[in-house]
Design an enzyme around this catalytic site. Structure first.
Site, PDB file in Angstrom:
ATOM      1  N   ARG A  66       0.814  -1.226   0.000  1.00  0.00           N
ATOM      2  CA  ARG A  66       0.000   0.000   0.000  1.00  0.00           C
ATOM      3  C   ARG A  66       0.843   1.269   0.000  1.00  0.00           C
ATOM      4  O   ARG A  66       0.377   2.317  -0.439  1.00  0.00           O
ATOM      5  CB  ARG A  66      -1.002  -0.043   1.153  1.00  0.00           C
ATOM      6  CG  ARG A  66      -2.064  -1.134   0.933  1.00  0.00           C
ATOM      7  CD  ARG A  66      -3.055  -1.225   2.077  1.00  0.00           C
ATOM      8  NE  ARG A  66      -2.437  -1.609   3.332  1.00  0.00           N
ATOM      9  CZ  ARG A  66      -2.307  -2.854   3.769  1.00  0.00           C
ATOM     10  NH1 ARG A  66      -2.734  -3.861   3.048  1.00  0.00           N
ATOM     11  NH2 ARG A  66      -1.748  -3.102   4.927  1.00  0.00           N
ATOM     12  N   GLU A 103       5.648 -11.328  15.327  1.00  0.00           N
ATOM     13  CA  GLU A 103       5.188 -11.931  16.571  1.00  0.00           C
ATOM     14  C   GLU A 103       5.733 -13.355  16.722  1.00  0.00           C
ATOM     15  O   GLU A 103       6.156 -13.757  17.796  1.00  0.00           O
ATOM     16  CB  GLU A 103       3.654 -11.938  16.588  1.00  0.00           C
ATOM     17  CG  GLU A 103       3.064 -12.358  17.903  1.00  0.00           C
ATOM     18  CD  GLU A 103       1.554 -12.242  17.921  1.00  0.00           C
ATOM     19  OE1 GLU A 103       0.969 -12.663  18.927  1.00  0.00           O
ATOM     20  OE2 GLU A 103       0.965 -11.748  16.945  1.00  0.00           O
TER      21      GLU A 103
END
Length: 182
Positions: A66, A103
Protein backbone atom coordinates in the site's frame (compact mmCIF):
# COMPACT_ATOMS: atom_id res chain seq x y z
CA UNK A 1 2.20 21.08 8.94
CA UNK A 2 -0.93 19.51 10.39
CA UNK A 3 -4.27 18.60 8.91
CA UNK A 4 -7.17 20.95 9.46
CA UNK A 5 -10.10 19.51 11.40
CA UNK A 6 -12.08 19.40 8.15
CA UNK A 7 -9.31 17.52 6.30
CA UNK A 8 -8.91 15.08 9.18
CA UNK A 9 -12.66 14.42 9.25
CA UNK A 10 -12.74 13.78 5.49
CA UNK A 11 -9.86 11.29 5.70
CA UNK A 12 -11.04 9.53 8.86
CA UNK A 13 -14.59 9.13 7.55
CA UNK A 14 -13.25 7.51 4.36
CA UNK A 15 -11.38 4.72 6.18
CA UNK A 16 -13.45 1.62 6.92
CA UNK A 17 -13.02 -0.44 10.09
CA UNK A 18 -13.20 -4.22 9.60
CA UNK A 19 -13.70 -6.01 12.92
CA UNK A 20 -11.97 -9.32 13.60
CA UNK A 21 -9.71 -9.18 10.53
CA UNK A 22 -7.30 -10.80 9.94
CA UNK A 23 -8.02 -12.54 13.25
CA UNK A 24 -10.43 -12.14 16.18
CA UNK A 25 -9.85 -9.04 18.30
CA UNK A 26 -8.19 -7.02 15.52
CA UNK A 27 -9.85 -3.97 13.96
CA UNK A 28 -8.36 -3.65 10.47
CA UNK A 29 -8.12 -0.14 9.02
CA UNK A 30 -9.20 -0.56 5.38
CA UNK A 31 -7.78 2.24 3.20
CA UNK A 32 -9.38 0.94 0.00
CA UNK A 33 -12.41 3.07 0.81
CA UNK A 34 -10.15 6.14 1.05
CA UNK A 35 -8.64 5.28 -2.32
CA UNK A 36 -12.01 4.99 -4.06
CA UNK A 37 -13.23 8.27 -2.56
CA UNK A 38 -11.83 10.91 -4.92
CA UNK A 39 -12.29 13.76 -2.46
CA UNK A 40 -10.62 11.95 0.46
CA UNK A 41 -7.75 10.66 -1.67
CA UNK A 42 -7.29 14.14 -3.12
CA UNK A 43 -7.24 15.75 0.33
CA UNK A 44 -4.66 13.17 1.44
CA UNK A 45 -2.37 13.64 -1.54
CA UNK A 46 -2.67 17.44 -1.62
CA UNK A 47 -1.76 17.59 2.07
CA UNK A 48 1.31 15.41 1.50
CA UNK A 49 2.35 17.49 -1.49
CA UNK A 50 2.09 20.74 0.51
CA UNK A 51 4.01 19.23 3.42
CA UNK A 52 6.88 17.81 1.37
CA UNK A 53 7.26 20.20 -1.58
CA UNK A 54 10.06 22.15 0.16
CA UNK A 55 11.98 19.12 1.49
CA UNK A 56 14.29 18.96 -1.56
CA UNK A 57 13.64 15.25 -1.93
CA UNK A 58 15.30 13.12 -4.58
CA UNK A 59 13.16 10.00 -4.16
CA UNK A 60 10.10 8.59 -2.49
CA UNK A 61 10.46 5.00 -1.26
CA UNK A 62 7.23 3.07 -0.75
CA UNK A 63 6.76 -0.07 1.32
CA UNK A 64 5.10 -3.10 -0.29
CA UNK A 65 2.23 -2.87 -1.13
CA UNK A 66 0.00 0.00 0.00
CA UNK A 67 2.97 2.33 0.34
CA UNK A 68 3.35 2.00 -3.43
CA UNK A 69 -0.02 3.69 -3.96
CA UNK A 70 0.62 6.79 -1.88
CA UNK A 71 4.35 6.88 -2.56
CA UNK A 72 4.15 6.67 -6.35
CA UNK A 73 1.39 9.27 -6.50
CA UNK A 74 3.38 11.66 -4.29
CA UNK A 75 6.59 11.07 -6.27
CA UNK A 76 4.78 12.06 -9.46
CA UNK A 77 3.33 15.18 -7.82
CA UNK A 78 6.78 16.21 -6.54
CA UNK A 79 8.58 15.33 -9.76
CA UNK A 80 10.95 12.85 -8.11
CA UNK A 81 11.71 9.16 -8.59
CA UNK A 82 9.90 6.31 -6.85
CA UNK A 83 11.68 3.30 -5.33
CA UNK A 84 9.77 0.19 -4.22
CA UNK A 85 10.75 -1.66 -1.05
CA UNK A 86 9.51 -5.20 -1.53
CA UNK A 87 9.10 -8.42 0.35
CA UNK A 88 12.05 -10.75 -0.20
CA UNK A 89 12.22 -12.43 -3.59
CA UNK A 90 10.05 -9.94 -5.51
CA UNK A 91 12.71 -7.72 -7.10
CA UNK A 92 14.45 -8.89 -10.29
CA UNK A 93 17.92 -7.33 -9.93
CA UNK A 94 20.71 -7.43 -7.33
CA UNK A 95 19.28 -6.52 -3.94
CA UNK A 96 20.19 -5.88 -0.34
CA UNK A 97 17.83 -7.04 2.38
CA UNK A 98 16.98 -6.42 6.01
CA UNK A 99 15.29 -8.85 8.42
CA UNK A 100 12.82 -7.78 11.05
CA UNK A 101 10.99 -9.67 13.75
CA UNK A 102 7.33 -10.61 13.74
CA UNK A 103 5.19 -11.93 16.57
CA UNK A 104 6.22 -15.51 15.65
CA UNK A 105 9.39 -15.36 13.58
CA UNK A 106 11.00 -13.06 11.05
CA UNK A 107 10.31 -11.47 7.70
CA UNK A 108 12.55 -9.64 5.27
CA UNK A 109 12.32 -6.66 2.92
CA UNK A 110 14.68 -5.75 0.12
CA UNK A 111 15.63 -2.97 -2.24
CA UNK A 112 17.70 -2.85 -5.42
CA UNK A 113 21.34 -2.27 -4.58
CA UNK A 114 21.53 0.58 -7.10
CA UNK A 115 18.16 2.16 -6.23
CA UNK A 116 19.69 5.55 -5.38
CA UNK A 117 22.99 5.36 -7.28
CA UNK A 118 22.05 8.11 -9.77
CA UNK A 119 22.11 10.75 -7.01
CA UNK A 120 24.89 10.56 -4.39
CA UNK A 121 23.59 11.07 -0.82
CA UNK A 122 20.01 11.14 -2.11
CA UNK A 123 17.33 12.54 0.18
CA UNK A 124 14.52 10.00 0.54
CA UNK A 125 11.05 10.10 2.06
CA UNK A 126 9.71 6.70 3.15
CA UNK A 127 5.94 6.28 2.67
CA UNK A 128 3.45 3.63 3.80
CA UNK A 129 -0.22 3.54 4.61
CA UNK A 130 0.14 2.61 8.28
CA UNK A 131 2.63 2.18 11.09
CA UNK A 132 1.85 -0.38 13.76
CA UNK A 133 4.78 -2.08 15.53
CA UNK A 134 7.32 -0.36 13.28
CA UNK A 135 9.31 -3.45 12.28
CA UNK A 136 8.84 -3.14 8.53
CA UNK A 137 9.37 0.61 8.58
CA UNK A 138 12.56 0.36 10.66
CA UNK A 139 13.97 -2.30 8.32
CA UNK A 140 13.07 -0.07 5.36
CA UNK A 141 14.87 2.96 6.82
CA UNK A 142 17.95 0.80 7.38
CA UNK A 143 17.79 -0.40 3.76
CA UNK A 144 17.57 3.15 2.43
CA UNK A 145 20.65 4.10 4.42
CA UNK A 146 22.54 0.92 3.41
CA UNK A 147 21.83 1.76 -0.24
CA UNK A 148 23.72 5.05 0.19
CA UNK A 149 20.83 7.45 0.70
CA UNK A 150 19.46 9.40 3.66
CA UNK A 151 15.93 8.72 4.89
CA UNK A 152 14.90 12.24 5.93
CA UNK A 153 11.47 11.22 7.22
CA UNK A 154 8.98 8.35 7.32
CA UNK A 155 5.39 9.27 6.49
CA UNK A 156 2.24 7.26 7.20
CA UNK A 157 -1.43 7.91 6.55
CA UNK A 158 -2.34 6.16 9.82
CA UNK A 159 -0.39 5.66 13.04
CA UNK A 160 -1.60 3.02 15.50
CA UNK A 161 0.00 4.89 18.40
CA UNK A 162 -1.06 2.34 21.02
CA UNK A 163 1.45 -0.11 19.49
CA UNK A 164 4.38 2.34 19.91
CA UNK A 165 5.97 1.55 16.53
CA UNK A 166 6.50 5.24 15.85
CA UNK A 167 8.66 5.48 18.99
CA UNK A 168 10.96 2.72 17.70
CA UNK A 169 11.16 4.44 14.32
CA UNK A 170 11.95 7.86 15.84
CA UNK A 171 15.32 6.40 16.88
CA UNK A 172 16.16 6.12 13.15
CA UNK A 173 14.41 9.05 11.43
CA UNK A 174 11.74 11.71 11.78
CA UNK A 175 8.18 10.33 11.72
CA UNK A 176 4.97 11.95 10.44
CA UNK A 177 1.43 10.62 10.22
CA UNK A 178 -1.79 12.23 9.07
CA UNK A 179 -4.16 10.41 11.42
CA UNK A 180 -3.44 8.89 14.83
CA UNK A 181 -5.45 5.89 16.03
CA UNK A 182 -5.28 5.64 19.83
Amino acid sequence: MTLSNTERAIIESAIRDIKDFPKPGIVFKDITTLLNNGKAFGVTMNHLYEKYKEYNLDYIAGIDARGFIFGAALAQMLGVGFVPIRKKGKLPYTTISEKYSLEYGFDEVEIHLDAFSAIPNARVLLVDDLIATGGTAAASVKLINQAGALCVEACFILCLSFLDGYKKLQELTEVYSLVEVK
